[in-house]
Structures are given as structure tokens and as C-alpha cells.
Design an enzyme around this catalytic site. Structure first.
Site, short mmCIF file in Angstrom:
data_model
loop_
_atom_site.label_atom_id
_atom_site.label_comp_id
_atom_site.label_asym_id
_atom_site.label_seq_id
_atom_site.Cartn_x
_atom_site.Cartn_y
_atom_site.Cartn_z
N GLY A 38 0.87 -1.08 0.05
CA GLY A 38 0.16 0.10 0.11
C GLY A 38 0.88 1.19 -0.07
O GLY A 38 1.99 1.17 0.02
N LEU A 39 0.38 2.17 -0.08
CA LEU A 39 0.94 3.65 -0.23
C LEU A 39 1.67 3.98 1.02
O LEU A 39 1.55 3.42 1.90
CB LEU A 39 0.10 4.81 -0.68
CG LEU A 39 -0.77 4.59 -1.98
CD1 LEU A 39 -2.00 5.68 -1.98
CD2 LEU A 39 0.34 4.89 -2.87
N GLY A 41 2.07 5.62 4.30
CA GLY A 41 1.05 6.25 5.30
C GLY A 41 -0.20 5.19 5.21
O GLY A 41 -1.10 5.43 6.20
N ALA A 42 -0.36 4.20 4.45
CA ALA A 42 -1.60 3.43 4.47
C ALA A 42 -1.63 2.36 5.40
O ALA A 42 -2.69 1.83 5.93
CB ALA A 42 -1.43 2.53 3.04
N LYS A 44 0.74 -0.04 6.67
CA LYS A 44 1.63 -1.42 6.83
C LYS A 44 2.53 -1.49 7.95
O LYS A 44 2.39 -2.62 8.29
CB LYS A 44 2.66 -1.22 5.22
CG LYS A 44 1.94 -0.84 4.08
CD LYS A 44 3.11 -1.12 2.84
CE LYS A 44 3.79 -0.01 3.02
NZ LYS A 44 3.39 1.49 2.98
N SER A 45 3.25 -0.64 8.28
CA SER A 45 4.14 -0.88 9.33
C SER A 45 3.05 -0.92 10.80
O SER A 45 3.46 -1.79 11.55
CB SER A 45 5.04 0.36 9.74
OG SER A 45 5.77 0.62 8.36
N SER A 112 5.98 -1.83 -2.08
CA SER A 112 6.08 -2.80 -3.27
C SER A 112 4.95 -2.46 -4.22
O SER A 112 3.94 -3.00 -4.32
CB SER A 112 5.87 -4.25 -2.81
OG SER A 112 5.02 -4.30 -2.01
N1 LIG Z 1 10.03 8.85 -3.04
C1 LIG Z 1 9.59 7.99 -2.08
N2 LIG Z 1 8.78 7.14 -2.40
C2 LIG Z 1 8.03 6.36 -1.51
N3 LIG Z 1 8.74 6.20 -0.13
C3 LIG Z 1 9.62 6.91 -0.03
C4 LIG Z 1 10.16 7.94 -0.93
N4 LIG Z 1 11.16 8.48 -0.16
C5 LIG Z 1 11.29 8.01 1.16
N5 LIG Z 1 10.27 7.08 1.24
C6 LIG Z 1 10.14 6.34 2.34
O1 LIG Z 1 10.61 5.01 2.19
C7 LIG Z 1 9.61 4.01 2.60
C8 LIG Z 1 9.30 3.24 1.46
O2 LIG Z 1 10.27 2.30 1.34
P1 LIG Z 1 9.84 0.98 0.56
O3 LIG Z 1 11.13 0.01 0.66
O4 LIG Z 1 8.88 0.18 1.04
O5 LIG Z 1 9.52 1.23 -1.00
S1 LIG Z 1 9.41 0.16 -2.28
O6 LIG Z 1 8.78 -0.97 -1.87
O7 LIG Z 1 10.56 -0.07 -2.74
O8 LIG Z 1 8.56 1.02 -3.09
C9 LIG Z 1 8.41 4.92 2.81
O9 LIG Z 1 7.89 4.35 4.23
P2 LIG Z 1 6.32 4.08 4.47
O10 LIG Z 1 6.01 5.46 4.70
O11 LIG Z 1 6.58 3.25 5.58
O12 LIG Z 1 5.70 3.31 3.28
C10 LIG Z 1 8.88 6.19 2.97
O13 LIG Z 1 8.89 6.54 4.58
N1 LIG Z 2 -6.72 1.02 10.55
C1 LIG Z 2 -5.71 1.38 10.25
N2 LIG Z 2 -4.48 0.78 9.95
C2 LIG Z 2 -3.21 1.22 10.09
N3 LIG Z 2 -3.08 2.46 10.38
C3 LIG Z 2 -3.85 3.07 10.67
C4 LIG Z 2 -5.32 2.78 10.82
N4 LIG Z 2 -6.25 3.75 11.19
C5 LIG Z 2 -5.11 4.87 11.38
N5 LIG Z 2 -3.92 4.52 11.47
C6 LIG Z 2 -2.96 5.39 11.49
O1 LIG Z 2 -2.14 5.74 10.20
C7 LIG Z 2 -0.76 5.68 10.03
C8 LIG Z 2 -0.17 4.55 9.08
O2 LIG Z 2 1.10 5.09 9.33
P1 LIG Z 2 2.30 3.68 8.94
O3 LIG Z 2 1.94 2.40 9.81
O4 LIG Z 2 3.56 4.24 9.22
O5 LIG Z 2 1.97 3.49 7.42
P2 LIG Z 2 2.98 2.89 6.33
O6 LIG Z 2 3.78 1.88 7.01
O7 LIG Z 2 2.27 2.32 5.37
O8 LIG Z 2 3.61 3.93 5.68
C9 LIG Z 2 -0.43 5.72 11.52
O9 LIG Z 2 -0.33 6.78 12.31
C10 LIG Z 2 -1.80 4.95 12.12
O10 LIG Z 2 -1.93 5.06 13.53
#
Ligand SMILES: Nc1ncnc2c1ncn2[C@@H]1O[C@H](COP(=O)(O)OS(=O)(=O)O)[C@@H](OP(=O)(O)O)[C@H]1O
Ligand SMILES: Nc1ncnc2c1ncn2[C@@H]1O[C@H](COP(=O)(O)OP(=O)(O)O)[C@@H](O)[C@H]1O
Length: 210
Positions: A38-39, A41-42, A44-45, A112
Site C-alpha cells: 500500500g501507499l 502512510g496506508a 503497513k508498518s 512494493s
Molecule cells: N520517493 C519515495 N517514495 C516512497 N517512499 C519513500 C520515498 N522516499 C522516501 N520514502 C520512504 O521510504 C519508505 C518506502 O520504502 P519501501 O522500501 O517500502 O519502498 S518500495 O517498496 O521499494 O517502493 C516509505 O515508508 P512508508 O511510509 O512506511 O511506506 C517512506 O518513508
Molecule cells: N486501520 C488502520 N490501520 C493502520 N494504520 C492506521 C489505521 N487507522 C489509522 N492508522 C494510522 O495511520 C498511520 C499509518 O502509518 P504507517 O503504519 O507508518 O503506514 P505505512 O507503514 O504504510 O507507511 C499511523 O499513524 C496509524 O496510527
């Protein structure tokens, strides 16, 4: 593990034949990949670590793969071009498959963005052991959260190739599970994941339905 068990495991992983009963027994161990996609902030973590805590309570051995432990080490040479993302996911997939061989449940929390990369990750583990879990939240929802301030920086052009804004994200066509993370709570999403995993892998002793 006895020598015989070890030998049979080795045969299993080399794709050679073991008798049906033995295959059944090997399939009984709970190794699997939970591949969250997922995007940014979606969720995942957040969900990978919350599900991991619940699996620990069920005495399962787990390993989380995310940007923090991959992009700072094994993948520190990679950026965010399409080519680098393919390679990032290729390496992560291989690591996931190795951990599955060790009997662990792997929780991957990587964007991904490309369907073909996720499909390859699935092919590396035995059938029925890979769960593609789509954390479905729109760009609008994720941008509203902007957990790390990256959307703001992507809009200003400071961060380039940002998924959903200046780099593509291919949503799964037929995921094993869709989580609506902007609608459902973290707790509700965790229950949905556990329900899927326990139904498909079997319930470890002591695990109760939600
Ligand atoms: N340009 C750009 N696009 C997307 N994400 C970015 C970028 N630059 C830095 N970040 C940070 O890197 C995290 C994503 O890394 P990933 O290894 O999950 O990316 S990928 O699967 O290879 O597309 C991603 O983490 P998450 O927010 O947890 O998804 C971001 O914090
Ligand atoms: N149903 C939900 N599942 C996961 N995260 C949620 C949900 N509702 C609200 N959130 C909030 O959304 C944010 C997701 O961030 P994060 O887990 O770092 O996303 P990602 O790893 O996809 O970048 C967190 O602040 C989390 O508390």
C-alpha cells in the site's frame, strides 16, 4: 529437529518428492509470508507490528521486513527509481523466502508498488503460504495523515519519485485480503488479518477465534 526431519525439509525445499504424509506434516508448520502492500502512510508498518504482537502471543516465530531494517542495510545502495524498487523487492522477497524456510512467519511492510514484483515474491514460497494484504487507503487519506511529512515534501518537489504522486502504485487485482485502513480501526484490521491467517494455516494451540 532430528536428522530425518532435517533431511526431509531439505528435500522439500529442493522441490524433490517426499511422501504425501511427510509433505502434510511439513505443511503443518506455520511458516508463511504476510505481504502488506500500500501507499506510504496506508498503515503497513502499524499493522505488521500489531499483527506480529498477536502472533507472538500465539507462540509463533515472526520476522518483520520493512524500510527501516532493509533500506539502512541490505538495500542501502537503492533509491526510489522503478529499477531500484524492483531490486529492493527482489531482495526482500528472497529474504522472506529464507525466513519461511526457517519456519518463521514473515511480515513484509514495503510499498512494493509493482504487481509483477509481488507476484514473484509469491512464487518463492510454497503454495498457500503467501498472503497479499492490500492496505487500501487513497492518496487523499494518506496525505491527510502525512505521518512523516513526506507528502508535503513530495508536493513541493523536494522528494522525487514519490509513490502515488510522482511514481506509480499498482493496486493488487486479486489480493488475499483488502484492509480499508481509512475506514476501519487498527484493531479491526488486525482481527481481519488474524482471521485469514488462522483459517488458512490452522490455529496454533490455544488460539481462539476472535
Ligand atoms: N520517493 C519515495 N517514495 C516512497 N517512499 C519513500 C520515498 N522516499 C522516501 N520514502 C520512504 O521510504 C519508505 C518506502 O520504502 P519501501 O522500501 O517500502 O519502498 S518500495 O517498496 O521499494 O517502493 C516509505 O515508508 P512508508 O511510509 O512506511 O511506506 C517512506 O518513508
Ligand atoms: N486501520 C488502520 N490501520 C493502520 N494504520 C492506521 C489505521 N487507522 C489509522 N492508522 C494510522 O495511520 C498511520 C499509518 O502509518 P504507517 O503504519 O507508518 O503506514 P505505512 O507503514 O504504510 O507507511 C499511523 O499513524 C496509524 O496510527
Amino acid at each position: 529437529m532430528s536428522r530425518r526431519e532435517f533431511f526431509n525439509d531439505a528435500l522439500f525445499w529442493q522441490g524433490q518428492s517426499v511422501d504425501a504424509q511427510e509433505r502434510e506434516r511439513l505443511a503443518g508448520h506455520g511458516a508463511a509470508v504476510l505481504w502488506f502492500t500500500g501507499l506510504s502512510g496506508a498503515g503497513k508498518s502499524t499493522l505488521a507490528s500489531a499483527v506480529e504482537r498477536r502472533l507472538h502471543d500465539l507462540q509463533c516465530r515472526t520476522f518483520v521486513l520493512d524500510g527501516d531494517n532493509l533500506r539502512h542495510g541490505l538495500c542501502s545502495d537503492l533509491g526510489f527509481t522503478a529499477e531500484d524498487r524492483h531490486e529492493n523487492i527482489r531482495r526482500a522477497s528472497e529474504v522472506a523466502a529464507l525466513f519461511v524456510q526457517s519456519g518463521a512467519i514473515v511480515l513484509s511492510a514495503l510499498i512494493s508498488p509493482f504487481a509483477a514484483d509481488r507476484a514473484r515474491a509469491r512464487r518463492l514460497v510454497p503454495e498457500g503460504r503467501f498472503f497479499e494484504i492490500y492496505c487500501n487507503a487513497s492518496v487523499v487519506d494518506c496525505e491527510r495523515r502525512d505521518v512523516k511529512g513526506l507528502y508535503r515534501r513530495a508536493r513541493s518537489g523536494e522528494v522525487r519519485d514519490f509513490s502515488g504522486i510522482s511514481s506509480p502504485y499498482e493496486a493488487p487485482g486479486a489480493p488475499d485480503l483488502v484492509l480499508h485502513t481509512a475506514r476501519d480501526s487498527v484493531e479491526q484490521c488486525v482481527e481481519q488479518v488474524l482471521e485469514l491467517v488462522l483459517a488458512r494455516l490452522g490455529r496454533p494451540q490455544g488460539a481462539q477465534p476472535a
